[in-house]
Enzyme design. Structure first.
Site, PDB file in Angstrom:
ATOM      1  N   LYS A  77      -9.821  -2.403   1.736  1.00 19.16           N
ATOM      2  CA  LYS A  77      -9.499  -1.435   2.401  1.00 19.16           C
ATOM      3  C   LYS A  77     -10.258  -0.029   1.861  1.00 19.16           C
ATOM      4  O   LYS A  77     -10.696   0.728   2.923  1.00 19.16           O
ATOM      5  CB  LYS A  77      -7.761  -1.180   2.562  1.00 19.16           C
ATOM      6  CG  LYS A  77      -7.287  -2.321   3.257  1.00 19.16           C
ATOM      7  CD  LYS A  77      -7.590  -2.633   4.447  1.00 19.16           C
ATOM      8  CE  LYS A  77      -7.266  -3.809   5.146  1.00 19.16           C
ATOM      9  NZ  LYS A  77      -5.812  -3.862   5.262  1.00 19.16           N
ATOM     10  N   ASP A  98      -9.477  -9.798   8.804  1.00 12.72           N
ATOM     11  CA  ASP A  98      -8.971  -8.575   8.407  1.00 12.72           C
ATOM     12  C   ASP A  98      -9.859  -7.352   8.901  1.00 12.72           C
ATOM     13  O   ASP A  98      -9.433  -6.417   9.242  1.00 12.72           O
ATOM     14  CB  ASP A  98      -8.405  -8.591   7.100  1.00 12.72           C
ATOM     15  CG  ASP A  98      -7.569  -7.405   6.872  1.00 12.72           C
ATOM     16  OD1 ASP A  98      -6.434  -6.943   7.517  1.00 12.72           O
ATOM     17  OD2 ASP A  98      -7.701  -6.459   5.989  1.00 12.72           O
ATOM     18  N   SER A 128      -1.268  -3.558  10.164  1.00 12.13           N
ATOM     19  CA  SER A 128      -1.035  -4.529   9.134  1.00 12.13           C
ATOM     20  C   SER A 128       0.202  -5.191   9.482  1.00 12.13           C
ATOM     21  O   SER A 128       1.197  -4.582  10.085  1.00 12.13           O
ATOM     22  CB  SER A 128      -0.861  -3.821   7.846  1.00 12.13           C
ATOM     23  OG  SER A 128      -1.978  -2.825   7.674  1.00 12.13           O
ATOM     24  N   HIS A 146     -10.521  -2.397  11.313  1.00  9.81           N
ATOM     25  CA  HIS A 146      -9.547  -3.209  10.732  1.00  9.81           C
ATOM     26  C   HIS A 146      -9.196  -4.508  11.838  1.00  9.81           C
ATOM     27  O   HIS A 146      -8.283  -4.620  12.603  1.00  9.81           O
ATOM     28  CB  HIS A 146      -8.220  -2.473  10.640  1.00  9.81           C
ATOM     29  CG  HIS A 146      -7.051  -3.021   9.918  1.00  9.81           C
ATOM     30  ND1 HIS A 146      -5.645  -2.736  10.031  1.00  9.81           N
ATOM     31  CD2 HIS A 146      -7.331  -3.989   9.163  1.00  9.81           C
ATOM     32  CE1 HIS A 146      -5.082  -3.406   9.056  1.00  9.81           C
ATOM     33  NE2 HIS A 146      -5.853  -4.151   8.628  1.00  9.81           N
ATOM     34  N   ARG A 184       0.952  -1.158   0.119  1.00 12.93           N
ATOM     35  CA  ARG A 184       0.041  -0.056  -0.033  1.00 12.93           C
ATOM     36  C   ARG A 184       0.586   1.322  -0.070  1.00 12.93           C
ATOM     37  O   ARG A 184       1.802   1.372   0.385  1.00 12.93           O
ATOM     38  CB  ARG A 184      -0.887  -0.084   1.304  1.00 12.93           C
ATOM     39  CG  ARG A 184      -2.032  -1.034   1.180  1.00 12.93           C
ATOM     40  CD  ARG A 184      -2.891  -0.901   2.469  1.00 12.93           C
ATOM     41  NE  ARG A 184      -2.290  -1.318   3.500  1.00 12.93           N
ATOM     42  CZ  ARG A 184      -1.515  -0.587   4.526  1.00 12.93           C
ATOM     43  NH1 ARG A 184      -1.865   0.815   4.380  1.00 12.93           N
ATOM     44  NH2 ARG A 184      -1.035  -1.070   5.592  1.00 12.93           N
ATOM     45  N   ARG A 210       1.964 -12.269  -0.775  1.00 11.12           N
ATOM     46  CA  ARG A 210       0.616 -12.494  -0.208  1.00 11.12           C
ATOM     47  C   ARG A 210       0.217 -13.609  -1.107  1.00 11.12           C
ATOM     48  O   ARG A 210       0.557 -14.094  -2.246  1.00 11.12           O
ATOM     49  CB  ARG A 210      -0.032 -11.375  -0.511  1.00 11.12           C
ATOM     50  CG  ARG A 210       0.421 -10.081   0.332  1.00 11.12           C
ATOM     51  CD  ARG A 210      -0.698  -9.604   1.386  1.00 11.12           C
ATOM     52  NE  ARG A 210       0.052  -8.617   2.175  1.00 11.12           N
ATOM     53  CZ  ARG A 210      -0.753  -8.213   3.488  1.00 11.12           C
ATOM     54  NH1 ARG A 210      -1.738  -8.907   4.142  1.00 11.12           N
ATOM     55  NH2 ARG A 210       0.054  -7.303   4.319  1.00 11.12           N
ATOM     56  N   CYS A 269       0.615  -7.546  11.739  1.00  8.19           N
ATOM     57  CA  CYS A 269       0.906  -7.702  13.056  1.00  8.19           C
ATOM     58  C   CYS A 269       0.229  -8.833  13.755  1.00  8.19           C
ATOM     59  O   CYS A 269       0.113  -8.983  15.097  1.00  8.19           O
ATOM     60  CB  CYS A 269       0.789  -6.283  13.588  1.00  8.19           C
ATOM     61  SG  CYS A 269       1.891  -4.960  13.545  1.00  8.19           S
ATOM     62  N   TYR A 322      -1.316  -3.390  -6.707  1.00  9.30           N
ATOM     63  CA  TYR A 322      -1.204  -3.975  -5.577  1.00  9.30           C
ATOM     64  C   TYR A 322      -2.578  -4.241  -4.778  1.00  9.30           C
ATOM     65  O   TYR A 322      -3.346  -3.020  -4.670  1.00  9.30           O
ATOM     66  CB  TYR A 322      -0.113  -3.405  -4.566  1.00  9.30           C
ATOM     67  CG  TYR A 322      -0.159  -3.940  -3.334  1.00  9.30           C
ATOM     68  CD1 TYR A 322       0.314  -5.283  -2.925  1.00  9.30           C
ATOM     69  CD2 TYR A 322      -0.744  -3.286  -2.270  1.00  9.30           C
ATOM     70  CE1 TYR A 322       0.463  -5.700  -1.817  1.00  9.30           C
ATOM     71  CE2 TYR A 322      -0.798  -3.898  -0.912  1.00  9.30           C
ATOM     72  CZ  TYR A 322      -0.530  -5.174  -0.710  1.00  9.30           C
ATOM     73  OH  TYR A 322      -0.277  -5.633   0.643  1.00  9.30           O
TER      74      TYR A 322
HETATM   75  P1  GTP Z   1      -2.452  -7.881   7.223  1.00 10.37           P
HETATM   76  O1  GTP Z   1      -2.883  -8.742   6.334  1.00 10.37           O
HETATM   77  O2  GTP Z   1      -1.195  -6.991   6.647  1.00 10.37           O
HETATM   78  O3  GTP Z   1      -3.426  -6.862   7.917  1.00 10.37           O
HETATM   79  O4  GTP Z   1      -1.408  -8.587   8.374  1.00 10.37           O
HETATM   80  P2  GTP Z   1      -2.087  -9.392   9.854  1.00 10.37           P
HETATM   81  O5  GTP Z   1      -2.264  -8.548  10.810  1.00 10.37           O
HETATM   82  O6  GTP Z   1      -3.179 -10.399   9.358  1.00 10.37           O
HETATM   83  O7  GTP Z   1      -0.523 -10.263   9.877  1.00 10.37           O
HETATM   84  P3  GTP Z   1      -0.129 -11.750   9.987  1.00 10.37           P
HETATM   85  O8  GTP Z   1      -1.303 -12.797  10.824  1.00 10.37           O
HETATM   86  O9  GTP Z   1      -0.272 -11.910   8.442  1.00 10.37           O
HETATM   87  O10 GTP Z   1       1.247 -11.827  10.487  1.00 10.37           O
HETATM   88  C1  GTP Z   1       2.094 -11.014  10.032  1.00 10.37           C
HETATM   89  C2  GTP Z   1       3.572 -11.414  10.507  1.00 10.37           C
HETATM   90  O11 GTP Z   1       3.689 -11.618  11.828  1.00 10.37           O
HETATM   91  C3  GTP Z   1       3.904 -12.774  10.029  1.00 10.37           C
HETATM   92  O12 GTP Z   1       5.046 -12.921   9.450  1.00 10.37           O
HETATM   93  C4  GTP Z   1       3.594 -13.555  11.183  1.00 10.37           C
HETATM   94  O13 GTP Z   1       4.599 -14.909  11.038  1.00 10.37           O
HETATM   95  C5  GTP Z   1       3.959 -12.844  12.177  1.00 10.37           C
HETATM   96  N1  GTP Z   1       3.311 -13.011  13.560  1.00 10.37           N
HETATM   97  C6  GTP Z   1       1.890 -13.529  13.573  1.00 10.37           C
HETATM   98  N2  GTP Z   1       1.601 -13.769  15.040  1.00 10.37           N
HETATM   99  C7  GTP Z   1       2.718 -13.695  15.754  1.00 10.37           C
HETATM  100  C8  GTP Z   1       3.029 -13.848  16.845  1.00 10.37           C
HETATM  101  O14 GTP Z   1       2.285 -14.062  18.016  1.00 10.37           O
HETATM  102  N3  GTP Z   1       4.094 -13.842  17.369  1.00 10.37           N
HETATM  103  C9  GTP Z   1       5.419 -13.484  16.666  1.00 10.37           C
HETATM  104  N4  GTP Z   1       6.537 -13.163  17.171  1.00 10.37           N
HETATM  105  N5  GTP Z   1       5.034 -13.179  15.191  1.00 10.37           N
HETATM  106  C10 GTP Z   1       3.846 -13.453  14.799  1.00 10.37           C
HETATM  107  C1  SPV Z   2      -3.073  -4.661   5.140  1.00 13.28           C
HETATM  108  O1  SPV Z   2      -1.928  -4.019   4.654  1.00 13.28           O
HETATM  109  O2  SPV Z   2      -3.509  -4.080   6.335  1.00 13.28           O
HETATM  110  C2  SPV Z   2      -3.423  -5.699   4.479  1.00 13.28           C
HETATM  111  C3  SPV Z   2      -3.170  -5.989   3.035  1.00 13.28           C
HETATM  112  O3  SPV Z   2      -4.369  -6.396   4.945  1.00 13.28           O
HETATM  113  S1  SPV Z   2      -4.027  -4.879   1.938  1.00 13.28           S
HETATM  114  O4  SPV Z   2      -4.856  -5.451   1.404  1.00 13.28           O
HETATM  115  O5  SPV Z   2      -2.987  -4.500   0.835  1.00 13.28           O
HETATM  116  O6  SPV Z   2      -4.349  -3.598   2.665  1.00 13.28           O
HETATM  117 MN    MN Z   3      -5.168  -5.761   6.936  1.00 15.31          MN
END
Ligand code: GTP
Ligand code: SPV
Ligand code: MN
Length: 610
Positions: A225, A294, A267, A245, A88, A386, A269, A216
């Site tokens: 979003k 999400d 994002s 979110h 983004r 992704r 996290c 993207y």
């Molecule tokens: P968006 O799709 O961008 O909104 O991301 P999201 O909030 O869904 O994050 P996602 O679950 O994809 O995790 C993002 C990164 O954080 C990945 O590389 C995970 O492996 C890492 N991660 C997720 N949960 C944990 C956790 O509990 N501990 C640690 N150390 N890393 C984590």
């Molecule tokens: C984020 O960045 O929080 C995502 C991926 O979930 S996107 O759809 O690109 O916003």
């Molecule tokens: Mn997101």
């Protein structure tokens, strides 16, 4: 018959497929946009399987998608984006309200007329030689009063195939829309992917989104979003609900009791991971069911509780870090019928990313299509690579995922990536304090947006990049919601990312997070104790079930510590943050902060220093 009489558009000379609607407002708008962008063809998408096959073949033939090995990854394809278009772009994302004040200090703003003129010039003839796809979609269960209809016009077949997974797309959306003019008008043109000519503009008053120059996800899958959060939050304020979110999950106890929670983490996290978490062996009989990963749309139900719906139909998830160990459900979800973007490819037609199970292969094709050798300095998969996968692939998909009424929320969790200060879990004293914790949420930046990673910034409710109006007014809306909800969810703050002095994560995270979740659910149901600190409730030793987990009492104490010194600094920085948002921040939040500071100031650790 509901089809229109013509298959060429008289105003544009473009050949057109037959749409299954008589909605004249829609026809007129599509015609107007076609006149501007001048596509050679117009294709109305119906969402059928035949259409998916046809478009996929076309995408493969034109090099947009690369088929993966049909035995290893049936129905899966790889896409490589332009290297300058991998995340983004917050600095190119605009909220175009009549006044700058309505967009607030945290959004980029352009006057609507200026934005229409600027992007109109870029759209002018931008689809010459291309096809304009008309993509009708519903965000939310097709028959839910929560749901919203959008129509995205795009010249990208990649966008169509992704929208097909991420939304309820096609005929069902046109049927739901009928002859109504209440639909989001989205226009997307890939243009030439020049970052100088890249803009994502939102016109909340017109329920319109114009996006140019990117391919993207978050910039171009306009239901996600752009509609579900930026326009959604604006509508939520107007109509008295919340667009957030947030993931939504169901916790099933061994006794078969269900509790639902919603959680906002910025994002990249951990939302997808938390929503798909598999409890450790010790938690036999506990199950986590995914409702969404999400976005949550939340409304007050007739019973006075807060009910949440996931408006999406698929997962657009971060690939790196996903493995059988960290997220087996995501591995199964992406085993078939999945589109991968910017991951690496193996010689035998499979995908690869950092952190995936098994040995690192000696040779790969990297995310840009270049040969890659083990040990190379550059990463083979992009950090923001992704997967786009249908929710129905998820073995732990909640049976409530498509319920038009949504699920009742018992707890709301805010969480960020914080190396220090923020304990593993903290429960707010009340709704106001919970909103304060959300409003001051801090997190280190990630690869999900263009820019430097690892910088601590405030990301209120994980909505900094996604709130479609003034931030202080948004906080006011959150406070006002309290008066509509008779039985409000309890609000918590979590941090899986606290580090020790050696820079290692103190808490093991992932599936082990269920231990924290259990405390949260038990607290929300008022059946377990905690310890009061000046900034909120934390678990006492013994409150969180740590059995079967190799973590020492000292380490758990580091994870849950509330340090008076760290928090005084934190509260000061939170004060600067709130001040930076200007006069619309509710007085109650400033007062809440003063109260926390005053309470913390009585702490002996601070008194000793004099
Ligand atoms: P968006 O799709 O961008 O909104 O991301 P999201 O909030 O869904 O994050 P996602 O679950 O994809 O995790 C993002 C990164 O954080 C990945 O590389 C995970 O492996 C890492 N991660 C997720 N949960 C944990 C956790 O509990 N501990 C640690 N150390 N890393 C984590
Ligand atoms: C984020 O960045 O929080 C995502 C991926 O979930 S996107 O759809 O690109 O916003
Ligand atoms: Mn997101």
């Amino acid at each position: 018959m509901t089809t229109t009489p013509t298959n060429t558009d008289a105003t544009t000379n473009a050949s057109a497929s037959l749409p299954a609607t008589t909605n004249t407002t829609l026809f007129e708008w599509v015609g107007e946009m076609a006149k501007l962008t001048q596509p050679d063809h117009i294709v109305w998408c119906d969402g059928s399987d035949a259409e998916r096959r046809r478009l996929t073949e076309h995408a493969v033939a034109t090099g947009v998608l690369k088929p993966l090995d049909p035995k290893k990854r049936p129905g899966c394809y790889l896409s490589r984006s332009s290297p300058n278009d991998v995340a983004r772009v917050e600095h190119l994302t605009f909220i175009c309200t009549p006044t700058k004040e309505e967009a607030g200090p945290t959004n980029n703003w352009m006057a609507p007329a200026d934005a229409y003129a600027k992007l109109g010039k870029l759209f002018d003839g931008s689809m010459k030689g291309r096809t304009m796809y008309v993509v009708p979609y519903v965000m939310g269960p097709v028959d839910s009063p929560f749901s919203k209809v959008g129509v995205e016009l795009t010249d990208s077949v990649y966008v169509v195939l992704n929208m097909r997974i991420m939304t309820r797309m096609g005929r069902a959306a046109l049927e739901r829309l009928g002859d109504s003019n209440d639909f989001n008008r989205g226009v997307h043109s890939t243009l030439d992917l020049d970052p100088e000519k890249r803009f994502i503009c939102h016109f909340p008053e017109d329920n319109t989104i114009w996006s140019v120059g990117s391919g993207y996800g978050g910039n171009v899958l306009l239901g996600k979003k752009c509609l579900a959060l930026r326009i959604g939050s604006y509508l939520g304020k107007k109509e008295g609900w919340l667009a957030e979110h947030m993931l939504i999950l169901g916790v099933e106890s061994p006794e078969g009791q269900f509790s639902y929670v919603a959680a906002a983490f910025p994002s990249a996290c951990g939302k997808t991971n938390f929503a798909m978490m598999i409890p450790p062996r010790r938690f036999k009989g506990w199950k986590i069911w995914t409702v969404g990963d999400d976005i949550a749309w939340m409304r007050v139900g007739d019973d006075g509780r807060l009910w949440a719906v996931n408006p999406e139909n698929g997962y657009f998830g971060v690939a790196p870090g996903t493995s059988l160990k960290s997220n087996a459900n995501a591995m199964q979800t992406t085993a078939k019928d999945t589109l991968f973007t910017n991951v690496a490819a193996t010689a035998d037609g499979d995908v690869w990313w950092d952190g995936i199970d098994g040995e690192v292969p000696d040779e790969l094709t990297d995310w840009q299509g270049r040969p890659w050798k083990k040990g190379a300095a550059d990463k083979a998969s992009h950090p923001n690579s992704r997967f786009t996968a249908p929710v129905t692939n998820n073995p732990m998909l909640s049976r409530e995922w498509d319920n038009p009424a949504g699920v009742p929320i018992s707890a709301i969790i805010f969480g960020g990536r914080r190396a220090d200060t923020v304990p593993l879990v903290l429960q707010s004293f009340n709704w106001l304090h919970g909103v304060y914790l959300g409003a001051t949420l801090g997190s280190e930046t990630t690869a999900a947006a263009t820019g430097k990673v690892g910088i601590l910034r405030r990301d209120p409710m994980a909505m900094l990049p996604f709130c479609g109006y003034d931030m202080g007014t948004y906080f006011g809306h959150w406070l006002a919601m309290r008066h509509r909800i008779q039985n409000p969810p309890k609000i918590f703050l979590v941090n899986w990312f606290r580090k020790d002095e050696e820079g290692k994560f103190v808490w093991p995270g992932f599936g082990e997070n269920v231990r924290v979740l259990k405390w949260i659910v038990d607290r929300a149901r008022v059946r377990i104790g905690g310890r009061e600190t000046p900034v909120g409730w934390v678990p006492r030793e013994g409150d969180v079930d740590l059995s079967g987990l190799d973590i020492s009492a000292e380490r758990f104490e580091i994870a849950t510590k509330v340090s008076a010194k760290e928090w005084m600094k934190e509260l000061e920085s939170q004060g600067e943050w709130l001040a930076s948002l200007g006069p619309t921040v509710p007085a109650a939040l400033h007062k809440q902060r003063e109260l926390l500071v005053a309470a913390m100031a009585t702490h002996p650790d601070l008194a000793e220093e004099g």
